[in-house]
Design a protein around this motif. Structure first.
Motif, PDB file in Angstrom:
ATOM      1  N   LYS A 138       0.063  80.645 -51.031  1.00  0.00           N
ATOM      2  CA  LYS A 138       0.298  81.945 -50.392  1.00  0.00           C
ATOM      3  C   LYS A 138      -0.120  81.930 -48.923  1.00  0.00           C
ATOM      4  CE  LYS A 138      -0.218  84.600 -54.669  1.00  0.00           C
ATOM      5  NZ  LYS A 138      -1.068  85.552 -55.413  1.00  0.00           N
ATOM      6  N   ASP A 139      -1.290  81.356 -48.634  1.00  0.00           N
ATOM      7  CA  ASP A 139      -1.736  81.277 -47.240  1.00  0.00           C
ATOM      8  C   ASP A 139      -0.772  80.449 -46.403  1.00  0.00           C
ATOM      9  OD1 ASP A 139      -3.955  82.817 -47.771  1.00  0.00           O
ATOM     10  OD2 ASP A 139      -5.343  81.136 -47.934  1.00  0.00           O
ATOM     11  N   ALA A 140      -0.251  79.375 -46.987  1.00  0.00           N
ATOM     12  CA  ALA A 140       0.696  78.528 -46.255  1.00  0.00           C
ATOM     13  C   ALA A 140       1.997  79.282 -45.969  1.00  0.00           C
ATOM     14  CB  ALA A 140       0.978  77.257 -47.052  1.00  0.00           C
ATOM     15  N   LEU A 141       2.454  80.070 -46.924  1.00  0.00           N
ATOM     16  CA  LEU A 141       3.667  80.856 -46.714  1.00  0.00           C
ATOM     17  C   LEU A 141       3.484  81.884 -45.608  1.00  0.00           C
ATOM     18  CD1 LEU A 141       4.746  81.320 -50.431  1.00  0.00           C
ATOM     19  CD2 LEU A 141       6.091  80.155 -48.660  1.00  0.00           C
ATOM     20  N   ILE A 142       2.311  82.529 -45.574  1.00  0.00           N
ATOM     21  CA  ILE A 142       2.025  83.484 -44.496  1.00  0.00           C
ATOM     22  C   ILE A 142       2.005  82.761 -43.154  1.00  0.00           C
ATOM     23  CG2 ILE A 142       0.251  84.993 -43.516  1.00  0.00           C
ATOM     24  CD1 ILE A 142       1.745  86.263 -45.837  1.00  0.00           C
ATOM     25  N   GLY A 143       1.399  81.580 -43.119  1.00  0.00           N
ATOM     26  CA  GLY A 143       1.391  80.802 -41.882  1.00  0.00           C
ATOM     27  C   GLY A 143       2.785  80.414 -41.442  1.00  0.00           C
ATOM     28  N   GLN A 144       3.625  80.016 -42.389  1.00  0.00           N
ATOM     29  CA  GLN A 144       5.015  79.675 -42.070  1.00  0.00           C
ATOM     30  C   GLN A 144       5.752  80.875 -41.496  1.00  0.00           C
ATOM     31  OE1 GLN A 144       7.487  78.662 -45.416  1.00  0.00           O
ATOM     32  NE2 GLN A 144       9.174  77.925 -44.131  1.00  0.00           N
ATOM     33  N   ILE A 145       5.554  82.031 -42.099  1.00  0.00           N
ATOM     34  CA  ILE A 145       6.203  83.252 -41.614  1.00  0.00           C
ATOM     35  C   ILE A 145       5.765  83.563 -40.186  1.00  0.00           C
ATOM     36  CG2 ILE A 145       6.176  85.772 -41.891  1.00  0.00           C
ATOM     37  CD1 ILE A 145       6.331  85.269 -44.944  1.00  0.00           C
ATOM     38  N   ARG A 146       4.466  83.428 -39.912  1.00  0.00           N
ATOM     39  CA  ARG A 146       3.977  83.705 -38.557  1.00  0.00           C
ATOM     40  C   ARG A 146       4.595  82.752 -37.539  1.00  0.00           C
ATOM     41  NH1 ARG A 146      -1.442  85.235 -40.715  1.00  0.00           N
ATOM     42  NH2 ARG A 146      -2.023  83.038 -40.679  1.00  0.00           N
ATOM     43  N   ALA A 147       4.670  81.471 -37.898  1.00  0.00           N
ATOM     44  CA  ALA A 147       5.236  80.490 -36.964  1.00  0.00           C
ATOM     45  C   ALA A 147       6.716  80.770 -36.707  1.00  0.00           C
ATOM     46  CB  ALA A 147       5.032  79.086 -37.512  1.00  0.00           C
ATOM     47  N   LEU A 148       7.461  81.071 -37.763  1.00  0.00           N
ATOM     48  CA  LEU A 148       8.880  81.391 -37.602  1.00  0.00           C
ATOM     49  C   LEU A 148       9.066  82.641 -36.739  1.00  0.00           C
ATOM     50  CD1 LEU A 148      10.139  80.712 -41.239  1.00  0.00           C
ATOM     51  CD2 LEU A 148      10.778  79.416 -39.185  1.00  0.00           C
ATOM     52  N   ASP A 149       8.182  83.615 -36.924  1.00  0.00           N
ATOM     53  CA  ASP A 149       8.245  84.830 -36.113  1.00  0.00           C
ATOM     54  C   ASP A 149       8.034  84.506 -34.641  1.00  0.00           C
ATOM     55  OD1 ASP A 149       8.204  87.801 -35.720  1.00  0.00           O
ATOM     56  OD2 ASP A 149       6.144  87.386 -35.123  1.00  0.00           O
ATOM     57  N   MET A 150       7.040  83.668 -34.350  1.00  0.00           N
ATOM     58  CA  MET A 150       6.762  83.302 -32.960  1.00  0.00           C
ATOM     59  C   MET A 150       7.901  82.474 -32.361  1.00  0.00           C
ATOM     60  SD  MET A 150       3.928  84.768 -32.170  1.00  0.00           S
ATOM     61  CE  MET A 150       3.335  83.951 -30.687  1.00  0.00           C
ATOM     62  N   LEU A 151       8.633  81.764 -33.212  1.00  0.00           N
ATOM     63  CA  LEU A 151       9.809  81.021 -32.749  1.00  0.00           C
ATOM     64  C   LEU A 151      11.004  81.945 -32.501  1.00  0.00           C
ATOM     65  CD1 LEU A 151       9.669  77.884 -35.060  1.00  0.00           C
ATOM     66  CD2 LEU A 151       9.682  77.831 -32.558  1.00  0.00           C
ATOM     67  N   GLY A 152      10.881  83.204 -32.937  1.00  0.00           N
ATOM     68  CA  GLY A 152      11.995  84.131 -32.821  1.00  0.00           C
ATOM     69  C   GLY A 152      13.047  83.921 -33.883  1.00  0.00           C
ATOM     70  N   ALA A 153      12.682  83.201 -34.944  1.00  0.00           N
ATOM     71  CA  ALA A 153      13.639  82.908 -36.029  1.00  0.00           C
ATOM     72  C   ALA A 153      13.565  84.016 -37.077  1.00  0.00           C
ATOM     73  CB  ALA A 153      13.322  81.547 -36.643  1.00  0.00           C
ATOM     74  N   HIS A 154      13.967  85.214 -36.684  1.00  0.00           N
ATOM     75  CA  HIS A 154      13.764  86.391 -37.535  1.00  0.00           C
ATOM     76  C   HIS A 154      14.607  86.376 -38.813  1.00  0.00           C
ATOM     77  CE1 HIS A 154      11.225  87.776 -34.372  1.00  0.00           C
ATOM     78  NE2 HIS A 154      12.213  87.748 -33.500  1.00  0.00           N
ATOM     79  N   PRO A 155      15.843  85.895 -38.793  1.00  0.00           N
ATOM     80  CA  PRO A 155      16.560  85.763 -40.075  1.00  0.00           C
ATOM     81  C   PRO A 155      15.854  84.796 -41.033  1.00  0.00           C
ATOM     82  CG  PRO A 155      18.103  85.726 -38.249  1.00  0.00           C
ATOM     83  CD  PRO A 155      16.732  85.636 -37.647  1.00  0.00           C
ATOM     84  N   ALA A 156      15.240  83.754 -40.481  1.00  0.00           N
ATOM     85  CA  ALA A 156      14.500  82.812 -41.325  1.00  0.00           C
ATOM     86  C   ALA A 156      13.262  83.479 -41.914  1.00  0.00           C
ATOM     87  CB  ALA A 156      14.104  81.568 -40.529  1.00  0.00           C
ATOM     88  N   VAL A 157      12.590  84.310 -41.127  1.00  0.00           N
ATOM     89  CA  VAL A 157      11.447  85.074 -41.646  1.00  0.00           C
ATOM     90  C   VAL A 157      11.896  85.958 -42.807  1.00  0.00           C
ATOM     91  CG1 VAL A 157       9.767  86.886 -41.144  1.00  0.00           C
ATOM     92  CG2 VAL A 157      10.165  85.075 -39.478  1.00  0.00           C
ATOM     93  N   GLU A 158      13.017  86.648 -42.597  1.00  0.00           N
ATOM     94  CA  GLU A 158      13.539  87.508 -43.664  1.00  0.00           C
ATOM     95  C   GLU A 158      13.839  86.706 -44.918  1.00  0.00           C
ATOM     96  OE1 GLU A 158      17.232  90.553 -44.728  1.00  0.00           O
ATOM     97  OE2 GLU A 158      17.209  89.513 -42.787  1.00  0.00           O
ATOM     98  N   ALA A 159      14.450  85.533 -44.746  1.00  0.00           N
ATOM     99  CA  ALA A 159      14.817  84.707 -45.902  1.00  0.00           C
ATOM    100  C   ALA A 159      13.581  84.261 -46.676  1.00  0.00           C
ATOM    101  CB  ALA A 159      15.628  83.495 -45.446  1.00  0.00           C
ATOM    102  N   VAL A 160      12.562  83.789 -45.952  1.00  0.00           N
ATOM    103  CA  VAL A 160      11.324  83.356 -46.615  1.00  0.00           C
ATOM    104  C   VAL A 160      10.664  84.537 -47.322  1.00  0.00           C
ATOM    105  CG1 VAL A 160       8.989  82.443 -46.261  1.00  0.00           C
ATOM    106  CG2 VAL A 160      10.921  81.426 -45.042  1.00  0.00           C
ATOM    107  N   ALA A 161      10.583  85.673 -46.629  1.00  0.00           N
ATOM    108  CA  ALA A 161       9.931  86.849 -47.206  1.00  0.00           C
ATOM    109  C   ALA A 161      10.648  87.322 -48.465  1.00  0.00           C
ATOM    110  CB  ALA A 161       9.869  87.971 -46.176  1.00  0.00           C
ATOM    111  N   ARG A 162      11.966  87.360 -48.413  1.00  0.00           N
ATOM    112  CA  ARG A 162      12.714  87.840 -49.589  1.00  0.00           C
ATOM    113  C   ARG A 162      12.598  86.850 -50.751  1.00  0.00           C
ATOM    114  NH1 ARG A 162      15.006  92.507 -48.555  1.00  0.00           N
ATOM    115  NH2 ARG A 162      15.871  93.017 -46.491  1.00  0.00           N
ATOM    116  N   ASN A 163      12.585  85.569 -50.462  1.00  0.00           N
ATOM    117  CA  ASN A 163      12.385  84.569 -51.518  1.00  0.00           C
ATOM    118  C   ASN A 163      11.006  84.727 -52.163  1.00  0.00           C
ATOM    119  OD1 ASN A 163      14.897  83.377 -51.252  1.00  0.00           O
ATOM    120  ND2 ASN A 163      14.191  81.796 -49.829  1.00  0.00           N
ATOM    121  N   VAL A 164      10.006  84.966 -51.320  1.00  0.00           N
ATOM    122  CA  VAL A 164       8.640  85.164 -51.831  1.00  0.00           C
ATOM    123  C   VAL A 164       8.583  86.397 -52.721  1.00  0.00           C
ATOM    124  CG1 VAL A 164       6.295  85.817 -51.176  1.00  0.00           C
ATOM    125  CG2 VAL A 164       7.457  83.972 -49.963  1.00  0.00           C
TER     126      VAL A 164
END
Length: 273
Positions: A138-164
């Motif tokens: 879970k902590d790793a997934l939150i870290g991944q989401i934060r990194a993707l957000d900082m990259l501006g990869a917002h559709p990827a953030v949405e995809a990870v979040a919805r999968n979770v």
């Protein structure tokens, strides 16, 4: 090859927890300079025994506290010095090793090395899944989401979040954080009505917890809501929420925290509209 420990695992953990109780309390209270000093003091007092769990745990808290003060290079140096030792003593897939790797990944994110951070979080997530460590996953997934957000990869953030959320839609702090991140990503994609609905779900769940548990999400609900209202042209509703988010983040995180800066930027945009 890992060293054999002279004490039982539970005894090791309890001893380390007892030694670090004050440092953790200071960190939770947002007193980061004091937390760092206390944690480094505990580490120094334990000597150089490579099998002493308290030392890497203390230095992990010190690194977190240093990063919270904006001293990201110092935090990275602490992680880089500790990880080879911890990996040798405890193993590459020990919980402590993986947690240190996640701390280092977060610092990389703060230093603008977002791709490296995201890749490390994915690697830790896979290792933790193999080792059956759901909390580290879970902590790793939150870290991944934060990194993707900082990259501006917002559709990827949405995809990870919805999968979770498809796999784990609980009533815990992890779900709160994922839902807030999903709302943030929807705002970034201009889907403001959806963001408002998702943010409300996160906020209702968040408010069911004691205030002290909610501290890491300080200002998140107000900032998401204000961003959505501003995007919808409802500036009169957006401004007090943005001001509240900025005030709370300034008090809890300080002026240089990313969430404080986001709230300040949103306020400026509202006032300039």
């Amino acid at each position: 090859m890992a060293f054999f420990r002279s004490r039982g695992r539970r005894e090791d953990i309890q001893r380390a927890d007892d030694l670090l109780a004050q440092a953790r309390a200071l960190y939770t209270a947002g007193r980061y300079a004091e937390a760092e000093a206390e944690a480094r003091s505990v580490a120094a007092a334990q000597g150089r025994n490579p099998d002493d769990l308290a030392v890497p745990m203390a230095l992990s808290i010190a690194a977190l506290a240093a990063s919270a003060q904006g001293h990201h290079a110092e935090a990275l140096a602490t992680y880089d010095a500790q990880l080879p030792v911890v990996s040798e003593v405890w193993g590459d897939e020990h919980r402590l090793t993986l947690k240190l790797r996640l701390g280092r990944a977060e610092v990389l994110n703060q230093l603008g090395r977002h791709t490296e951070s995201e890749e490390e979080c994915v690697a830790v997530c896979r290792a933790a899944a193999r080792a059956d460590m759901p909390y580290v996953v879970k902590d790793a997934l939150i870290g991944q989401i934060r990194a993707l957000d900082m990259l501006g990869a917002h559709p990827a953030v949405e995809a990870v979040a919805r999968n979770v959320l498809a796999a784990h839609d609980g009533q815990d702090r992890f779900t709160v954080r994922v839902r807030f991140a999903l709302a943030h990503s929807l705002n970034a994609q201009g889907r403001y009505e959806e963001a408002l609905a998702e943010n409300k779900r996160a906020d209702v769940l968040d408010r069911a917890f004691p205030r002290e548990d909610r501290a890491p999400e300080t200002g998140m609900a107000e900032l998401n809501e204000a961003t959505a209202f501003f995007g919808l042209g409802r500036n009169a509703q957006a401004r007090p929420l943005a001001a509240s988010a900025h005030r709370d983040c300034l008090a809890f995180y300080g002026p240089d925290h990313p969430r404080t800066l986001q709230a300040r930027s949103l306020l400026d945009r509202i006032d300039g509209a």
